[in-house]
Design a protein around this motif. Structure first.
Motif, short mmCIF file in Angstrom:
data_model
loop_
_atom_site.label_atom_id
_atom_site.label_comp_id
_atom_site.label_asym_id
_atom_site.label_seq_id
_atom_site.Cartn_x
_atom_site.Cartn_y
_atom_site.Cartn_z
N ALA A 1 58.06 -26.16 -43.49
CA ALA A 1 56.60 -26.15 -43.35
C ALA A 1 56.10 -24.71 -43.30
CB ALA A 1 56.19 -26.89 -42.08
N ALA A 2 54.82 -24.53 -43.61
CA ALA A 2 54.21 -23.20 -43.58
C ALA A 2 53.74 -22.91 -42.15
CB ALA A 2 53.03 -23.13 -44.54
N ILE A 3 54.34 -21.90 -41.53
CA ILE A 3 53.97 -21.49 -40.17
C ILE A 3 53.25 -20.14 -40.28
CG2 ILE A 3 54.82 -20.93 -37.87
CD1 ILE A 3 57.22 -22.73 -38.45
N ILE B 1 54.87 -23.12 -50.79
CA ILE B 1 55.03 -24.15 -51.82
C ILE B 1 55.72 -25.38 -51.26
CG2 ILE B 1 56.15 -24.71 -54.02
CD1 ILE B 1 55.69 -21.85 -54.89
N SER B 2 56.81 -25.20 -50.52
CA SER B 2 57.53 -26.37 -50.01
C SER B 2 56.66 -27.22 -49.09
CB SER B 2 58.80 -25.92 -49.28
OG SER B 2 58.50 -25.14 -48.13
N SER B 3 55.79 -26.58 -48.32
CA SER B 3 54.94 -27.34 -47.38
C SER B 3 53.96 -28.25 -48.11
CB SER B 3 54.16 -26.37 -46.48
OG SER B 3 53.27 -25.57 -47.24
N MET B 4 53.67 -27.95 -49.39
CA MET B 4 52.74 -28.75 -50.16
C MET B 4 53.30 -30.14 -50.47
SD MET B 4 51.67 -25.75 -52.81
CE MET B 4 51.12 -26.92 -54.05
N PHE B 5 54.60 -30.33 -50.29
CA PHE B 5 55.23 -31.61 -50.62
C PHE B 5 55.73 -32.33 -49.37
CE2 PHE B 5 55.43 -28.96 -54.38
CZ PHE B 5 55.05 -29.83 -55.38
N LEU B 6 55.26 -31.90 -48.21
CA LEU B 6 55.62 -32.54 -46.95
C LEU B 6 54.39 -33.20 -46.34
CD1 LEU B 6 57.78 -29.67 -45.37
CD2 LEU B 6 58.54 -31.51 -46.90
N HIS B 7 54.61 -34.27 -45.59
CA HIS B 7 53.51 -34.96 -44.94
C HIS B 7 53.91 -35.38 -43.53
CE1 HIS B 7 52.20 -35.13 -49.13
NE2 HIS B 7 50.97 -35.24 -48.63
N ILE C 1 46.30 -19.37 -43.11
CA ILE C 1 46.96 -18.27 -42.39
C ILE C 1 45.94 -17.26 -41.91
CG2 ILE C 1 48.52 -16.30 -42.68
CD1 ILE C 1 50.10 -18.13 -44.63
N VAL C 2 44.97 -16.94 -42.76
CA VAL C 2 43.92 -15.99 -42.37
C VAL C 2 43.10 -16.55 -41.21
CG1 VAL C 2 41.79 -14.88 -43.13
CG2 VAL C 2 43.79 -14.90 -44.63
N SER C 3 42.88 -17.86 -41.20
CA SER C 3 42.05 -18.46 -40.15
C SER C 3 42.78 -18.51 -38.80
CB SER C 3 41.64 -19.89 -40.55
OG SER C 3 42.75 -20.77 -40.56
N ALA C 4 44.11 -18.56 -38.84
CA ALA C 4 44.88 -18.61 -37.58
C ALA C 4 46.20 -17.86 -37.79
CB ALA C 4 45.15 -20.06 -37.19
N PRO C 5 46.15 -16.53 -37.90
CA PRO C 5 47.33 -15.76 -38.29
C PRO C 5 48.47 -15.77 -37.29
CG PRO C 5 45.55 -14.30 -37.62
CD PRO C 5 44.97 -15.68 -37.71
N TYR C 6 48.19 -16.08 -36.04
CA TYR C 6 49.24 -16.05 -35.02
C TYR C 6 49.70 -17.45 -34.61
CZ TYR C 6 47.70 -11.24 -34.80
OH TYR C 6 47.35 -9.95 -35.13
N SER C 7 49.24 -18.45 -35.32
CA SER C 7 49.60 -19.82 -34.98
C SER C 7 51.07 -20.08 -35.31
CB SER C 7 48.72 -20.81 -35.76
OG SER C 7 49.16 -22.13 -35.57
N ILE D 1 52.05 -23.33 -35.28
CA ILE D 1 52.01 -24.75 -35.61
C ILE D 1 52.34 -24.94 -37.09
CG2 ILE D 1 50.56 -26.80 -35.72
CD1 ILE D 1 48.93 -25.61 -33.44
N PRO D 2 53.33 -25.74 -37.43
CA PRO D 2 53.66 -25.96 -38.84
C PRO D 2 52.51 -26.64 -39.59
CG PRO D 2 55.43 -26.71 -37.40
CD PRO D 2 54.24 -26.45 -36.53
N THR D 3 52.28 -26.18 -40.80
CA THR D 3 51.25 -26.77 -41.65
C THR D 3 51.94 -27.50 -42.80
OG1 THR D 3 49.71 -24.98 -41.14
CG2 THR D 3 49.24 -26.30 -43.10
N VAL D 4 51.62 -28.77 -42.97
CA VAL D 4 52.23 -29.57 -44.03
C VAL D 4 51.15 -30.37 -44.74
CG1 VAL D 4 54.45 -29.76 -42.85
CG2 VAL D 4 52.72 -31.52 -42.49
N GLY D 5 51.44 -30.76 -45.99
CA GLY D 5 50.54 -31.64 -46.71
C GLY D 5 50.10 -31.09 -48.04
N ALA D 6 49.80 -32.01 -48.95
CA ALA D 6 49.30 -31.64 -50.28
C ALA D 6 47.79 -31.49 -50.29
CB ALA D 6 49.72 -32.71 -51.29
N SER D 7 47.16 -31.60 -49.11
CA SER D 7 45.71 -31.64 -49.04
C SER D 7 45.04 -30.42 -49.65
CB SER D 7 45.26 -31.77 -47.57
OG SER D 7 45.93 -32.82 -46.93
#
Length: 244
Positions: free
Chosen positions: A49-51, A65-71, A116-122, A124-130
């Motif tokens: 996931a994208a952290i 890229i990999s996080s785009m295919f996780l849900h 990432i710009v909105s929460a650079p120190y987060s 929390i994993p980000t996942v999804g094709a949204s």
């Protein structure tokens, strides 16, 4: 209230859209068993996931890229695939298969960067094709603002399907992401509103050269804001038929 279909099937088979849907579903099925083991699931997401904090430090760039295919669950997957199925085929038809694939990946990466710009120190994993699908929606809005989208309205016991122009559906959706992004606690997790909004804007901007090449407003006048294909005709009964 949410969209269930449009009235303009594409003029050719949307192979890339189908491939993306198959990839998202197949990858989700490959790790869905981890939802029964939170520790294993957290480890999996920490790898793929994208952290934001990790990427900001220069690590895990491939996770954009990999996080785009996780849900994060069945409903997350189903909602994204529904939106991709509704809006993806016409955009792919207009762009061509390979350019559309590059466009999809690019808008997904752009959405991740905005998050990432909105929460650079987060952490929390980000996942999804949204984010990538939001880019497709931004492209659809620019190309086909007056295409008809069927909306399912549910009000407790009242169910109704009715068509509305695409610009109303997509403008409302974008507005909800913008308002949600302003009011959300970015440190608490939940919906990645800014990724959605960023992907939507990136999709419209990346489509602008194609729209201008087609004639800009002249393209809208020629197509009346619809995909250049005959509309599908759906049989929708307004009144339920009950046998005696």
């Amino acid at each position: 209230m949410f969209p269930i279909r449009d009235h303009n099937p594409s003029g050719r088979t949307p192979y890339v859209t189908y491939m993306l849907m198959a990839a998202n579903i197949g990858i989700f099925l490959s790790y869905v068993g981890l939802f029964n083991d939170p520790r294993a699931l957290n480890f999996f997401f920490s790898e793929y996931a994208a952290i934001p904090a990790r990427i900001k430090s220069g690590e895990g760039l491939g996770t954009l890229i990999s996080s785009m295919f996780l849900h994060g669950g069945w409903m997350h997957l189903a909602g994204n695939m529904l939106f991709l199925w509704i809006f993806g085929d016409n955009v792919e038809d207009e762009m061509g298969h390979l350019p559309y694939l590059v466009f999809y990946i690019a808008t997904g990466v752009a959405a991740g960067l905005v998050q990432i710009v909105s929460a650079p120190y987060s952490i929390i994993p980000t996942v999804g094709a949204s984010g990538a699908i939001a880019g497709v929606m931004g492209s659809y809005l620019l190309l086909y603002p007056k295409a008809r989208i069927d909306i399912l309205l549910i009000l407790i016991v009242f169910f109704r399907i009715f068509p509305v122009p695409a610009w109303i559906v997509l403008a409302l959706w974008f507005g909800m992401q913008f308002v949600g992004g302003i009011s959300a606690d970015l440190t608490a997790g939940g919906v990645a509103y800014w990724a959605h909004a960023g992907g939507f804007v990136a999709g419209a901007l990346l489509t602008a050269p194609l729209w201008l090449a087609r004639g800009g407003r002249g393209y809208w006048r020629r197509t009346h804001g619809h995909p250049p294909h005959p509309e599908a005709v759906y049989s929708v009964s307004r009144t339920p038929k009950v046998r005696r």
